[in-house]
Design an enzyme around this catalytic site. Structure first.
Site, short mmCIF file in Angstrom:
data_model
loop_
_atom_site.label_atom_id
_atom_site.label_comp_id
_atom_site.label_asym_id
_atom_site.label_seq_id
_atom_site.Cartn_x
_atom_site.Cartn_y
_atom_site.Cartn_z
N ASP B 11 0.79 -1.09 0.16
CA ASP B 11 -0.07 0.14 0.00
C ASP B 11 0.65 1.30 -0.14
O ASP B 11 1.73 1.36 0.70
CB ASP B 11 -0.92 0.13 1.03
N ASP B 130 -13.83 -6.96 -4.78
CA ASP B 130 -13.95 -7.26 -3.08
C ASP B 130 -15.47 -7.64 -2.86
O ASP B 130 -16.40 -7.45 -3.15
CB ASP B 130 -14.15 -5.54 -2.43
#
Lengths: 193, 252
Positions: B11, B130
């Protein structure tokens, strides 16, 4: 050495240039006929779709130039396929330098063939110091069958051409610029041809 | 033989890796390039960088970072986060990214997947999904970083984006993410069976056995993890050695 990467807006030109930089070699990006003709060696990358890549080559008259080149030439991924005769991708006529077809994978396995796979039956100095069964990185949905011009093969699940050689034209279906140390060695071998 | 891929995910915020990553032998573990090089040396097969910032200014920082990563690492990498247009993708690919991953923008505008595949080829278009299971809904697709439930069934959505030209699916189970209890084998297996393109399992990795399950039981083509690798709870070399001993094709 005067090394030119053919830049025709259909290549992962940047990645190839960076890989050469890591080897300490500066390459010129160009679509100019005179610059390409004058090069000691030429690298021809490519990603994307065959028909649109051919259109980009034609728009720059490179479809006429590339088949006439006589210096060591290295086509990568789509750059290898474009050297062949005809592709099933978009029913496209290619540069017709190497008299071979480009076919779509018809298999139960996942397509695109994506990831690290092994090369074997390695021939020519392009694979100097590379071990049989070495891993290289692939991402493609079309392939060139094994032929008399095949200098390395990979199976998915049937054997196909991992690399080709025809006169001064060398080509790899995998991405040497993304294949770790083995890929760097293959690029180095090309530079030493 | 085509090998199963192990993919560390990083990230990125303001051009730096987030989380308190601690590594020996790395001068600056907050530097994504240093970390990426280290993972490449460890035998990671691919890397994913997710830009978790949102402003346009940060987006420029990210594009510079992508160029820096491409300059220094010799394995493929995917970038994602906030990509919403052909122009966004063009910038990232021109800077040397191999693939892009899109998520919410594909849900908002499914035609984007088709446009990207046409412009750049399916091989560089990964659609991230997701998914979350609830008893009354089954496995549904979530958007906006997993905060909003959609009407989309996970398997149907995966099939749809592949029909539109996606070259790969990155499937994250929100039920499993962060639990370290293993990947969601059922939905991963269902999606892997339903689509013709490679599927990356994500969310829930806590042990080496979890990776083996994802490959052997769910038939995933790749498995992704973040904190497990970043906090050095598991090293890529030992993981690959273990998988090899389980008879799974890996690059070692």
């Amino acid at each position: 050495m005067n090394l030119v990467i053919v830049d025709y807006k259909a290549g992962n030109v940047q990645s190839v240039q960076f890989a050469l930089e890591r080897l300490g070699v500066q390459a010129t990006l160009s679509s100019d006929a005179e610059t390409i003709k004058a090069a000691d060696k030429v690298i021809f990358p490519g990603v994307g779709q065959a028909a649109s890549a051919m259109a980009q080559l034609k728009a720059r008259n490179l479809d006429k130039l590339l088949p006439t080149l006589e210096q060591p030439f290295f086509g990568v991924c789509l750059g290898m396929q474009l050297l062949c005769q005809h592709s099933e991708e978009g029913d496209t006529d290619l540069l017709n330098i190497i008299p071979l077809p480009v076919k779509h994978f018809e298999t139960e396995l996942k397509v695109p063939h994506m990831g690290w796979n092994q090369i074997e039956n390695l021939r020519t100095p392009l694979f100097q110091s590379i071990n049989e069964q070495e891993y290289v990185y692939y991402v493609h949905s079309y392939y060139v069958p094994v032929s008399e011009y095949t200098i390395a093969q990979t199976s998915y699940p049937e054997p196909f051409s991992a690399a080709l050689q025809y006169k001064n034209f060398y080509a790899a279906q995998f991405h040497p610029e993304k294949s770790g140390a083995a890929g760097s060695q293959i690029l180095k071998n090309f530079l030493a041809l | 033989m085509l090998t199963k891929r192990i993919i560390p995910c990083l990230d990125i915020k303001d051009g730096r890796t987030v989380k308190g990553i601690q590594f020996e032998n790395i001068r600056d573990a907050g530097d994504p390039v240093e970390l990426a090089k280290w993972y490449a040396e460890q035998g990671a097969d691919e890397l994913v960088f997710l830009d978790i910032t949102a402003t346009n200014e940060d987006r420029k920082t990210f594009a510079h970072l992508v160029r820096d990563i491409a300059r220094h690492i010799d394995i493929p990498f995917t970038v994602g986060g906030g990509i919403g247009s052909v122009a966004d993708v063009e910038v990232l690919l021109q800077n040397g990214a191999d693939k892009v991953s899109i998520n919410s923008s594909a849900i908002k505008n499914p035609q984007l997947v088709e446009e990207l595949a046409r412009h750049f080829g399916s091989q560089c278009v990964t659609v991230a999904i997701d998914t979350k299971y609830k008893e009354d809904t089954g496995w549904k697709v979530y958007t906006r970083a997993g905060t909003v439930e959609t009407e989309l069934s996970t398997v149907d959505w995966a099939k749809q984006v592949v029909d539109l030209g996606a070259g790969e699916i990155l499937l994250t189970s929100m039920n499993n993410d962060g639990t370290k209890a293993g990947f969601a084998l059922d939905i991963t297996g269902e999606v892997a069976r339903a689509v013709s393109v490679p599927v990356i399992a994500s969310g829930g990795a806590g042990s080496m056995a979890h990776f083996a399950e994802a490959f052997l039981q769910a038939n995933a083509d790749a498995a992704l993890a973040a904190s497990l690798f970043h906090f050095r709870e598991l090293g890529v070399p030992e993981l690959k050695q273990y998988l090899k001993e389980q008879g799974i094709a890996v690059r070692v």
